[in-house]
Each structure stands twice: as C-alpha cells, then as structure tokens.
Scaffold this active site. Structure first.
Site, PDB file in Angstrom:
ATOM      1  N   ASP A  30       0.855  -1.182   0.000  1.00 58.56           N
ATOM      2  CA  ASP A  30       0.000   0.000   0.000  1.00 58.56           C
ATOM      3  C   ASP A  30       0.888   1.228   0.000  1.00 58.56           C
ATOM      4  O   ASP A  30       2.085   1.148   0.325  1.00 58.56           O
ATOM      5  CB  ASP A  30      -0.899   0.018   1.245  1.00 58.56           C
ATOM      6  CG  ASP A  30      -2.236   0.711   0.993  1.00 58.56           C
ATOM      7  OD1 ASP A  30      -2.218   1.897   0.595  1.00 58.56           O
ATOM      8  OD2 ASP A  30      -3.287   0.069   1.174  1.00 58.56           O
ATOM      9  N   ASP A  52       3.453   1.903  -4.681  1.00 58.02           N
ATOM     10  CA  ASP A  52       2.561   2.619  -5.588  1.00 58.02           C
ATOM     11  C   ASP A  52       2.374   1.695  -6.785  1.00 58.02           C
ATOM     12  O   ASP A  52       3.324   1.441  -7.535  1.00 58.02           O
ATOM     13  CB  ASP A  52       3.194   3.941  -6.005  1.00 58.02           C
ATOM     14  CG  ASP A  52       2.403   4.685  -7.071  1.00 58.02           C
ATOM     15  OD1 ASP A  52       1.425   4.128  -7.608  1.00 58.02           O
ATOM     16  OD2 ASP A  52       2.790   5.819  -7.403  1.00 58.02           O
ATOM     17  N   ASN A  79      -6.008  -5.357  -5.741  1.00 59.69           N
ATOM     18  CA  ASN A  79      -7.095  -4.697  -5.036  1.00 59.69           C
ATOM     19  C   ASN A  79      -6.922  -3.184  -4.916  1.00 59.69           C
ATOM     20  O   ASN A  79      -7.902  -2.472  -4.701  1.00 59.69           O
ATOM     21  CB  ASN A  79      -7.221  -5.298  -3.629  1.00 59.69           C
ATOM     22  CG  ASN A  79      -8.114  -4.481  -2.726  1.00 59.69           C
ATOM     23  OD1 ASN A  79      -9.330  -4.512  -2.845  1.00 59.69           O
ATOM     24  ND2 ASN A  79      -7.506  -3.716  -1.824  1.00 59.69           N
ATOM     25  N   TYR A 144     -13.951   6.126 -12.781  1.00 60.65           N
ATOM     26  CA  TYR A 144     -13.885   4.898 -11.984  1.00 60.65           C
ATOM     27  C   TYR A 144     -14.588   3.755 -12.717  1.00 60.65           C
ATOM     28  O   TYR A 144     -14.044   2.645 -12.838  1.00 60.65           O
ATOM     29  CB  TYR A 144     -14.532   5.160 -10.631  1.00 60.65           C
ATOM     30  CG  TYR A 144     -14.499   4.007  -9.667  1.00 60.65           C
ATOM     31  CD1 TYR A 144     -13.386   3.782  -8.859  1.00 60.65           C
ATOM     32  CD2 TYR A 144     -15.599   3.155  -9.530  1.00 60.65           C
ATOM     33  CE1 TYR A 144     -13.364   2.732  -7.950  1.00 60.65           C
ATOM     34  CE2 TYR A 144     -15.583   2.100  -8.625  1.00 60.65           C
ATOM     35  CZ  TYR A 144     -14.467   1.900  -7.837  1.00 60.65           C
ATOM     36  OH  TYR A 144     -14.446   0.854  -6.935  1.00 60.65           O
ATOM     37  N   LYS A 148     -12.662   0.325 -14.107  1.00 54.11           N
ATOM     38  CA  LYS A 148     -13.050  -0.981 -13.573  1.00 54.11           C
ATOM     39  C   LYS A 148     -13.568  -1.891 -14.688  1.00 54.11           C
ATOM     40  O   LYS A 148     -13.305  -3.101 -14.684  1.00 54.11           O
ATOM     41  CB  LYS A 148     -14.109  -0.809 -12.487  1.00 54.11           C
ATOM     42  CG  LYS A 148     -13.566  -0.221 -11.184  1.00 54.11           C
ATOM     43  CD  LYS A 148     -12.543  -1.129 -10.515  1.00 54.11           C
ATOM     44  CE  LYS A 148     -12.223  -0.678  -9.103  1.00 54.11           C
ATOM     45  NZ  LYS A 148     -11.270  -1.570  -8.404  1.00 54.11           N
ATOM     46  N   THR A 181     -16.096   0.811   3.529  1.00 54.55           N
ATOM     47  CA  THR A 181     -14.645   0.878   3.650  1.00 54.55           C
ATOM     48  C   THR A 181     -14.216   2.336   3.760  1.00 54.55           C
ATOM     49  O   THR A 181     -14.940   3.244   3.323  1.00 54.55           O
ATOM     50  CB  THR A 181     -13.953   0.254   2.427  1.00 54.55           C
ATOM     51  OG1 THR A 181     -14.283   1.025   1.257  1.00 54.55           O
ATOM     52  CG2 THR A 181     -14.390  -1.195   2.221  1.00 54.55           C
TER      53      THR A 181
END
Length: 238
Positions: A30, A52, A79, A144, A148, A181
């Site tokens: 992360d 990254d 993820n 986004y 995806k 989240t």
C-alpha cells in the site's frame, strides 16, 4: 503465498486476513505506510511493503522481495484502488488519468509481472477487484466505472491467454457493490445527498468480498476461470 495490494485497510486488509486465516503466507502492499505496517503486524507472519501500484519498477522490486522471502507466489489480488466522485462535466483530465494510473495501469502491471512468478511457482490464481460500477455504470463515477470495466476486460483476456499458453494460472475478477470501507467513505464526502442515500442503502461488509476471493484462490474454485463475480447483495437486480 499470497500478495494483496491496497491492503492497509478496507477490502484489502479483510482479504489479507481471510487468506492468512486459511494458512496462506501473506504480503500486503500500500502507499499508506503506517496503516499498512499496523495491519501486517496484526496478521501473524505477514509482510508489509510500501508500493505505488502505478510504478512499474516498484512492481519488479516488490515481486523480487517476495520471491526472496517466500520462495514464490501463488495468489495475486489486485485490489489497490481510489475513487473521486463527480459527474463528467466536473471531472478533469487529471481525475481521469488518476483513476487510470491506480486502477488500470496498476492492475495491468500486477498481471504482467505477477503472472511469470506465479507460473514459475507451480501455478495459482490472479484475482482482480473490479466493481459493480464497471458492470452497470454510475453517473457520478465516469472515470472509476471506465477503469473498472477495463480491468474486467483485462481479466478475461489474461484468462484466455493462460489457457492458450498452458499456464497453470486461473484469472478471475470480483465486482463488489457498495461496501463500508474507508476509501468509499472518503469518496462519499464529495457525493450529494441522493447519491449518499443510494450508496448507504446497499452497503455491505468487506468480509463478503474476502470470502469470495478466498473461494477463487482455493482448490474449490478450480473450475472458475475468466469470470467476473458480482457480490452486491442483489443491488444489481433492482
């Protein structure tokens, strides 16, 4: 051995814990260093590496470190994510390219460099975390949703490639609906009241995604390949 990107918190952290609970050695990466280290410390034997995912050289270094530490790699969970909420009229090219770097470039680089190591390690699975937004579209998430959807296309292409080449690697995607989240909550700060109500109405738990990833990574999912599994509590049926 499993690598989960974007695992400092949220879906990634839940997935890393679930895989470790079933006996996997786990590496977490992360850009959130302090949170990532804290999460890794809470998982016995876990390794945290700053990463990254849009940095090609860092992918090569991370995978080399994993090979040295664990001897190989069997499961890769792409993820790592980020989201900025806003209609296309308000979005900037920087917003679009930001999503591309994290969501699509990051997934591409993970697949490109992770596949050879998984193959050399005897086989396994790649699981890309896509989104319901990429399946059905969300007006306030143009970039986004686009990235995806692109990651889902990459998943299918790579699954076909592995079959054609005889690689012992299955490639699937999991498309979550709204899950509670930190990333989603942060993105919702820019959402209007109507969008907030829609998101909160379908909110679920990160462990649902973690369990789905576990299935796809395990022997029980051995005949599932090239698929995008939607996990949304039925939101897409409405």
């Amino acid at each position: 051995m499993a690598l989960v990107t974007g695992a400092a918190r949220g879906l990634g952290a839940a997935t890393a814990r679930r895989l470790a609970d079933e006996g996997a050695s786990v590496a977490l990466t992360d850009v959130l260093v302090n949170e990532g280290r804290a999460t890794a410390e809470s998982i016995p034997g876990a390794l945290f590496l700053e990463q990254d995912v849009s940095d090609e050289a860092r992918w090569q270094t991370v995978l080399a470190e994993i090979k040295d530490r664990f001897g190989g790699l069997h499961v890769l969970v792409n993820n790592a994510g980020a989201v900025r909420i806003g209609a296309i009229e308000d979005a900037t090219p920087d917003d679009f390219h930001f999503h591309q770097r994290v969501l699509l470039d990051g997934g591409f680089l993970g697949c490109k460099y992770g596949l050879p190591l998984i193959t050399a390690s005897g086989g396994g699975a790649i699981i890309n975390i896509t989104a319901l937004a990429g399946v059905r579209g969300v007006g306030a998430l143009p970039a986004y949703s686009t990235m995806k959807a692109g990651l889902a296309g990459l998943t299918r292409s790579l699954a076909v490639h592995c079959k054609e080449q005889g690689y012992p690697v299955r490639v699937n995607a999991v498309a979550p609906g709204a899950h509670d989240t930190p990333m989603l909550r942060q993105g919702m700060a820019d959402a209007d009241e109507a969008m907030t109500r829609i998101i909160e109405a379908g909110m679920s738990d990160a462990v649902d995604i973690a369990n789905t990833v576990l299935f796809l990574a395990s022997a029980e999912g051995r005949n599932v390949n090239g698929q995008e599994l939607v996990v949304d509590g039925g939101a897409s049926t409405r």
